[in-house]
Scaffold this motif. Structure first.
Motif, PDB file in Angstrom:
ATOM      1  N   MET A 248       1.140  -1.502  -0.163  1.00  0.00           N
ATOM      2  CA  MET A 248       0.313   0.108  -0.301  1.00  0.00           C
ATOM      3  C   MET A 248       0.531   1.462   0.254  1.00  0.00           C
ATOM      4  O   MET A 248       2.200   1.015   0.557  1.00  0.00           O
ATOM      5  N   ASP A 249       0.513   2.633  -0.512  1.00  0.00           N
ATOM      6  CA  ASP A 249       1.587   3.737  -0.179  1.00  0.00           C
ATOM      7  C   ASP A 249       1.251   4.868   1.533  1.00  0.00           C
ATOM      8  O   ASP A 249       0.052   4.887   1.701  1.00  0.00           O
ATOM      9  N   TRP A 250       2.288   3.661   2.011  1.00  0.00           N
ATOM     10  CA  TRP A 250       2.762   4.559   2.884  1.00  0.00           C
ATOM     11  C   TRP A 250       2.437   6.311   2.903  1.00  0.00           C
ATOM     12  O   TRP A 250       2.425   6.795   4.281  1.00  0.00           O
ATOM     13  N   ASN A 251       3.100   6.734   2.439  1.00  0.00           N
ATOM     14  CA  ASN A 251       3.099   7.431   1.704  1.00  0.00           C
ATOM     15  C   ASN A 251       1.554   8.245   2.194  1.00  0.00           C
ATOM     16  O   ASN A 251       1.158   9.883   3.050  1.00  0.00           O
ATOM     17  N   GLU A 252       0.945   8.113   1.981  1.00  0.00           N
ATOM     18  CA  GLU A 252      -0.779   8.819   2.143  1.00  0.00           C
ATOM     19  C   GLU A 252      -1.082   8.152   3.806  1.00  0.00           C
ATOM     20  O   GLU A 252      -1.698   9.839   4.223  1.00  0.00           O
ATOM     21  N   PRO A 269       4.446  -7.205   4.426  1.00  0.00           N
ATOM     22  CA  PRO A 269       3.951  -7.142   2.701  1.00  0.00           C
ATOM     23  C   PRO A 269       4.962  -7.852   2.311  1.00  0.00           C
ATOM     24  O   PRO A 269       6.086  -7.951   2.926  1.00  0.00           O
ATOM     25  N   GLU A 270       5.437  -8.553   0.702  1.00  0.00           N
ATOM     26  CA  GLU A 270       6.178  -9.300   0.969  1.00  0.00           C
ATOM     27  C   GLU A 270       6.854  -8.361  -0.130  1.00  0.00           C
ATOM     28  O   GLU A 270       8.607  -8.374   0.404  1.00  0.00           O
ATOM     29  N   LYS A 271       6.544  -7.608  -0.609  1.00  0.00           N
ATOM     30  CA  LYS A 271       7.606  -6.759  -1.885  1.00  0.00           C
ATOM     31  C   LYS A 271       7.888  -5.232  -0.841  1.00  0.00           C
ATOM     32  O   LYS A 271       7.141  -4.764  -0.294  1.00  0.00           O
ATOM     33  N   GLN A 272       8.592  -4.920  -1.088  1.00  0.00           N
ATOM     34  CA  GLN A 272       9.516  -3.167  -0.292  1.00  0.00           C
ATOM     35  C   GLN A 272       8.384  -2.320  -0.601  1.00  0.00           C
ATOM     36  O   GLN A 272       7.734  -2.161  -1.468  1.00  0.00           O
ATOM     37  N   THR A 273       8.730  -0.970   0.426  1.00  0.00           N
ATOM     38  CA  THR A 273       7.269  -0.056  -0.188  1.00  0.00           C
ATOM     39  C   THR A 273       8.388   0.918  -0.230  1.00  0.00           C
ATOM     40  O   THR A 273       9.124   1.677   0.888  1.00  0.00           O
ATOM     41  N   PRO A 274       8.435   2.790  -1.601  1.00  0.00           N
ATOM     42  CA  PRO A 274       9.156   3.013  -1.242  1.00  0.00           C
ATOM     43  C   PRO A 274       8.547   3.720  -0.213  1.00  0.00           C
ATOM     44  O   PRO A 274       7.049   4.201  -0.120  1.00  0.00           O
ATOM     45  N   ILE A 275       9.153   5.215   0.257  1.00  0.00           N
ATOM     46  CA  ILE A 275       8.322   6.153   1.666  1.00  0.00           C
ATOM     47  C   ILE A 275       9.444   7.318   0.214  1.00  0.00           C
ATOM     48  O   ILE A 275      10.014   7.664   0.763  1.00  0.00           O
ATOM     49  N   SER A 276       8.401   8.296   0.837  1.00  0.00           N
ATOM     50  CA  SER A 276       9.479   9.994   0.428  1.00  0.00           C
ATOM     51  C   SER A 276       9.997  10.872   1.365  1.00  0.00           C
ATOM     52  O   SER A 276       9.278   9.986   2.772  1.00  0.00           O
ATOM     53  N   ALA A 277      10.791  11.024   1.384  1.00  0.00           N
ATOM     54  CA  ALA A 277      11.503  11.688   2.641  1.00  0.00           C
ATOM     55  C   ALA A 277      10.701  12.754   2.958  1.00  0.00           C
ATOM     56  O   ALA A 277      10.827  13.530   4.310  1.00  0.00           O
ATOM     57  N   PHE A 278      10.088  13.662   1.499  1.00  0.00           N
ATOM     58  CA  PHE A 278       8.757  14.903   2.495  1.00  0.00           C
ATOM     59  C   PHE A 278       7.840  14.195   3.152  1.00  0.00           C
ATOM     60  O   PHE A 278       7.467  15.047   3.908  1.00  0.00           O
ATOM     61  N   SER A 279       7.442  13.293   3.082  1.00  0.00           N
ATOM     62  CA  SER A 279       6.891  12.302   3.955  1.00  0.00           C
ATOM     63  C   SER A 279       6.896  12.438   5.404  1.00  0.00           C
ATOM     64  O   SER A 279       6.740  12.771   6.339  1.00  0.00           O
ATOM     65  N   ARG A 284       8.446  16.963  11.058  1.00  0.00           N
ATOM     66  CA  ARG A 284       9.029  15.639  11.673  1.00  0.00           C
ATOM     67  C   ARG A 284       8.756  14.578  12.355  1.00  0.00           C
ATOM     68  O   ARG A 284       8.304  14.111  13.128  1.00  0.00           O
ATOM     69  N   ARG A 285       7.563  13.899  10.917  1.00  0.00           N
ATOM     70  CA  ARG A 285       7.309  12.731  11.483  1.00  0.00           C
ATOM     71  C   ARG A 285       8.057  11.665  11.363  1.00  0.00           C
ATOM     72  O   ARG A 285       9.658  11.296  10.784  1.00  0.00           O
ATOM     73  N   SER A 286       7.670  10.462  11.951  1.00  0.00           N
ATOM     74  CA  SER A 286       8.568   9.580  12.014  1.00  0.00           C
ATOM     75  C   SER A 286       7.520   7.951  11.686  1.00  0.00           C
ATOM     76  O   SER A 286       6.688   7.807  11.972  1.00  0.00           O
ATOM     77  N   LEU A 287       8.769   6.602  10.769  1.00  0.00           N
ATOM     78  CA  LEU A 287       8.165   5.891  10.413  1.00  0.00           C
ATOM     79  C   LEU A 287       8.967   4.634  11.061  1.00  0.00           C
ATOM     80  O   LEU A 287      10.083   4.801  11.494  1.00  0.00           O
ATOM     81  N   ALA A 288       8.222   3.642  12.414  1.00  0.00           N
ATOM     82  CA  ALA A 288       9.072   3.072  12.811  1.00  0.00           C
ATOM     83  C   ALA A 288       8.435   1.976  12.714  1.00  0.00           C
ATOM     84  O   ALA A 288       7.408   1.683  11.567  1.00  0.00           O
ATOM     85  N   GLY A 289       8.818   0.645  13.033  1.00  0.00           N
ATOM     86  CA  GLY A 289       9.039  -1.060  12.930  1.00  0.00           C
ATOM     87  C   GLY A 289       8.633  -0.820  14.880  1.00  0.00           C
ATOM     88  O   GLY A 289       9.173  -0.707  15.613  1.00  0.00           O
ATOM     89  N   SER A 290       7.851  -2.311  14.843  1.00  0.00           N
ATOM     90  CA  SER A 290       7.898  -3.057  15.913  1.00  0.00           C
ATOM     91  C   SER A 290       7.487  -4.320  15.496  1.00  0.00           C
ATOM     92  O   SER A 290       6.371  -4.939  14.904  1.00  0.00           O
TER      93      SER A 290
END
Ligand code: NAP
Ligand code: ZN
Ligand code: ZN
Length: 348
Positions: A248-252, A269-279, A284-290
């Protein structure tokens, strides 16, 4: 010990009856009669070999609930008859910083996955779609007495996977939390976020699960197929827990975070997900995993669920219908977790 189970013989194969050996119990080991095992979407990813090389034959299952049948001479915490649980791992190096901090899931040396892994001596591990399992007491959980074992089994993966980030990112009163994807993980996220006092929103692909979301404790519900959702919710959330199992589009979704908000990815998900630096830089948002949780936090989560009477919404299935259950999960057609009744295996 010879044990009956269900296995995928090769990548993508249908699951079928399979007999294999469990190790002879050691002094620190607990032998468990498996009563129930949840079906996690991770079981499907791994049976279908979506995460890189897997070990076959594969007996999946890491939401295991059962009763202790025997304990080794050095076991001190458990006795015959206890209600116990086994989650996603059954051992780890025990000496790295993560292990010493009770964050065994992040062991940097050797995390022994409950299935599709190897013991320290290289023996493959086999999971909970089976009659019995032998586990070192250090990696065993105590199930709350007041919870039904079948409905509590999925807490061992789905429950802890949502509890851990909710606690780590301080979900609670005054916090806006969104759960993306109302599946096995997502529905536990809603129950737990609600119990922790957060204002909780469900983001789902359609309106089909709206009534359920409210019943589970969500304060708000939005369909992501409606483009207005993304304008309406822009900048709303402190925390987004993304449980979606597909691309899915994580940027949205990043645009729905407040300044300093975090989106925590738990879906794989099986495939890699692109993320824009602007997102990331805007706000000052964070993308994290757990990933799941350690043994101490998993026990804390089980005790929390016992106290608040939280279990999973389940559909019990005989093991003979496990392949059909997989197909239904892939269509988001389960409310909200399949649990295998292991009595069906024993009577077969
Ligand atoms: P699940 O029951 O199948 O739930 C996934 C949900 O994602 C579905 O119910 C659906 O919710 C949504 N979804 C599915 N396909 C989608 C698509 N194409 N676009 C948008 N939304 C979609 O699976 P689960 O057992 O909860 O597991 C979810 C993911 O977490 C899996 O990838 C699993 O491997 C992973 N997982 C990770 C951890 C960890 O430690 N991080 C632990 C366990 C599982 P709606 O119908 O509401 O849209
Ligand atoms: Zn899982
Ligand atoms: Zn370690």
């Amino acid at each position: 010990m010879s044990t009956k189970g269900y296995a995928a013989a090769t990548p993508k194969a249908a699951l079928a009856p399979y007999s294999f050996q469990r190790r002879a119990p050691r002094d620190q080991d607990v032998s468990i009669d498996i009563k129930f095992c949840g079906i996690c979407h991770s079981d499907i990813h791994q049976v279908r070999d979506e995460w890189g090389p897997s070990i076959f034959p594969m007996v999946p299952g890491h939401e295991i609930a059962g009763i202790v049948t025997a304990v080794g001479a050095k076991v001190s915490k458990f006795k015959v008859g206890d209600k116990v649980g086994v989650g996603c791992f059954v051992d780890s190096c025990r000496t790295c910083d993560s292990c010493r901090a009770g964050l065994e899931q992040y062991c940097t040396e050797h995390l022994v996955a409950t299935y599709n892994g190897t013991e320290k001596d290289g023996t493959p591990t086999y999971g909970g779609y089976s009659e019995e399992i032998v586990v070192d007491e250090k990696y065993l959980l105590r199930m709350p007495e007041n919870l039904l074992l079948d409905a509590a089994a999925p807490l061992l993966c789905a429950g802890i996977t949502l509890y851990s980030p909710l606690k780590h990112w301080n979900a609670g009163p005054g916090k806006q939390v969104a759960v993306v994807g109302l599946g096995g993980l997502g529905h536990m996220g809603v129950k737990l976020a609600h119990a922790l006092g957060a204002d909780t929103t469900v983001l789902s692909q359609s309106n089909r699960k709206q009534d359920d979301a409210k019943r589970l404790g969500a304060n708000h519900f939005c369909s992501t197929s409606d483009p207005a959702t993304f304008t309406k919710l822009k900048g709303k959330f402190d925390l987004i827990l993304n449980t979606v199992s597909a691309e899915m589009d994580w940027n949205e979704y990043m645009s729905l975070l407040k300044v300093d908000g975090s989106m925590v990815v738990v879906g794989l998900p099986e495939k890699q997900t692109p993320i824009s630096a602007f997102s990331l830089i805007t706000g000052r948002r964070s993308l994290a995993g757990s990933m799941i949780g350690g043994i101490p936090e998993t026990q804390e989560m089980l005790d929390f669920c016992g106290k608040h009477n939280i279990v999973c919404d389940i559909e019990l299935t005989p093991i003979q219908r496990v392949n059909e259950a997989y197909e239904r999960i892939l269509k988001s057609d389960v409310r909200y977790r399949f649990v295998i009744d292991m009595a069906s295996l024993k009577s077969a």
